[in-house]
Motif scaffolding. Structure first.
Motif, PDB file in Angstrom:
ATOM      1  N   LEU A  69      26.426 112.927 -68.548  1.00 25.81           N
ATOM      2  CA  LEU A  69      27.751 113.224 -69.061  1.00 25.81           C
ATOM      3  C   LEU A  69      27.649 113.911 -70.420  1.00 25.81           C
ATOM      4  N   GLU A  70      28.529 114.863 -70.642  1.00 31.29           N
ATOM      5  CA  GLU A  70      28.598 115.562 -71.910  1.00 31.29           C
ATOM      6  C   GLU A  70      29.965 115.326 -72.539  1.00 31.29           C
ATOM      7  N   LEU A  71      30.111 115.750 -73.789  1.00 30.25           N
ATOM      8  CA  LEU A  71      31.370 115.521 -74.495  1.00 30.25           C
ATOM      9  C   LEU A  71      32.545 116.154 -73.761  1.00 30.25           C
ATOM     10  N   ARG A  72      32.307 117.309 -73.131  1.00 34.27           N
ATOM     11  CA  ARG A  72      33.405 117.976 -72.428  1.00 34.27           C
ATOM     12  C   ARG A  72      33.947 117.095 -71.299  1.00 34.27           C
ATOM     13  N   ARG A 117      36.558 105.253 -77.383  1.00 35.09           N
ATOM     14  CA  ARG A 117      35.731 104.631 -78.420  1.00 35.09           C
ATOM     15  C   ARG A 117      34.534 105.499 -78.760  1.00 35.09           C
ATOM     16  N   ALA A 118      33.934 106.073 -77.725  1.00 36.26           N
ATOM     17  CA  ALA A 118      32.757 106.920 -77.954  1.00 36.26           C
ATOM     18  C   ALA A 118      33.104 108.133 -78.799  1.00 36.26           C
ATOM     19  N   GLU A 162      35.625 108.389 -80.880  1.00 34.33           N
ATOM     20  CA  GLU A 162      35.921 107.911 -82.240  1.00 34.33           C
ATOM     21  C   GLU A 162      34.630 107.666 -83.017  1.00 34.33           C
ATOM     22  N   GLN A 163      33.638 107.091 -82.341  1.00 38.23           N
ATOM     23  CA  GLN A 163      32.352 106.828 -82.992  1.00 38.23           C
ATOM     24  C   GLN A 163      31.656 108.135 -83.357  1.00 38.23           C
ATOM     25  N   LEU A 164      31.762 109.115 -82.482  1.00 39.11           N
ATOM     26  CA  LEU A 164      31.181 110.427 -82.767  1.00 39.11           C
ATOM     27  C   LEU A 164      31.844 111.054 -83.989  1.00 39.11           C
ATOM     28  N   ALA A 165      33.180 110.976 -84.041  1.00 36.20           N
ATOM     29  CA  ALA A 165      33.895 111.537 -85.193  1.00 36.20           C
ATOM     30  C   ALA A 165      33.487 110.833 -86.478  1.00 36.20           C
ATOM     31  N   GLN A 166      33.319 109.515 -86.374  1.00 32.59           N
ATOM     32  CA  GLN A 166      32.904 108.751 -87.549  1.00 32.59           C
ATOM     33  C   GLN A 166      31.496 109.148 -87.974  1.00 32.59           C
ATOM     34  N   ALA A 167      30.603 109.322 -87.007  1.00 27.19           N
ATOM     35  CA  ALA A 167      29.229 109.721 -87.324  1.00 27.19           C
ATOM     36  C   ALA A 167      29.202 111.085 -88.004  1.00 27.19           C
TER      37      ALA A 167
END
Length: 298
Positions: free
Chosen positions: A8-11, A77-78, A80-85
């Motif tokens: 799976l990718e972000l898209r 959640r994933a 959101e975690q990516l944005a936080q990272a």
């Protein structure tokens, strides 16, 4: 069967979440800026990779399956975690986050220089954690050079390795600490020559002691080198001898049995400086160094 050849990718996450939010492929496609067929393909690819259906589709409506509901929660959640990272990395790159290891000599704290610089930096960079610890002064330049510390507050003169620079933040003067029952305690101002026969306790920075003995024309009778200024003053309070110490200590530390007296003649300068690596690369340390430079004395 789950497709193990691709991941799976972000898209995939973004496409599924867009549909899950609107429950309408055309609206979700418009939101993402892609065509409905392209969105359908992305969702189908996601379902194929997961080996399960995420949506029940009919001509009239789109409904999340139980697996789709759970996937949407975790996908959100994933992201959101990516944005936080990403935010953390950007802020760290700007010197807004991180950790600093700082060493200091006690007189930097007695003078208030350490506290003032820390308060200023924490106000500007609350996301940076500062760990501070007192060290023996002669060890600080080497700890900086070995990158075991990021900055050090010291009392010059001090030998620095080639890669270390410093800025002076405070100019102080030396004074005399004597036992309260010593004859010198009865004198307001003590001339250097009066110390010729006195036992002297020498702190880490011996500049004051050396200059007093030079002015008085005598070889200092050194009886002890206990290290820290508190240890020096403790020995003075016990009657071991006298000591030449920074005025900032006189203003900050009061021990029973110790009297402080001014030294006659021109003031013997005593300085507090901050030392750091000349070619520092860490953003947090560079930010602290940038703060120090305008405060430096000429």
């Amino acid at each position: 069967m789950v497709n193990t050849e691709k991941s799976l990718e972000l898209r995939h996450f973004r496409c599924v979440l867009a549909v899950a939010h609107s429950l309408h492929f055309a609206r979700a496609a418009a939101e993402l800026g892609i065509s409905p067929p392209a969105l359908t393909k992305q969702v189908q690819e996601t379902e194929s990779l997961l080996g399960t259906r995420l949506f029940q589709r009919s001509k009239r409506n789109v409904v999340l399956t139980p697996a789709g509901e759970l996937f949407a929660i975790e996908a959100a959640r994933a992201l959101e975690q990516l944005a936080q990272a990403q935010d953390v990395a950007r802020r760290a790159g700007r010197g807004e986050l991180g950790r600093l290891e700082i060493g200091y000599v006690a007189s930097a704290a007695y003078s208030g220089v350490l506290q003032a610089q820390f308060a200023c930096f924490r106000a500007a960079y609350p996301g940076i954690h500062i760990s501070a610890r007192e060290y023996a002064m002669e060890s600080l330049p080497e700890l900086l050079d070995q990158s075991r510390l990021d900055l050090a507050f010291v009392r010059p003169p001090l030998h620095y390795p080639d890669g270390i620079a410093s800025v002076v933040l405070l100019r102080d003067r030396f004074v005399l600490a004597v036992p309260a029952d010593c004859a010198l305690a009865q004198v307001e101002v003590v001339g250097p020559a009066a110390l010729a026969q006195q036992a002297l306790i020498v702190p880490e920075q011996e500049l004051g002691t050396l200059e007093v003995s030079r002015r008085g024309g005598f070889a200092a009778q050194v009886v002890s080198r206990p290290g820290s200024l508190v240890a020096v003053l403790t020995e003075v309070s016990l009657g071991v001898g006298c000591a030449i110490v920074p005025h900032s200590v006189m203003a900050s530390v009061q021990l029973p049995g110790v009297c402080f007296r001014e030294l006659a003649g021109p003031p013997i300068s005593s300085e507090i400086a901050a030392a750091f690596r000349r070619h520092e690369q860490a953003p947090a340390a560079r930010a602290f160094i940038a703060q120090l430079r305008p405060a430096a004395l000429a």
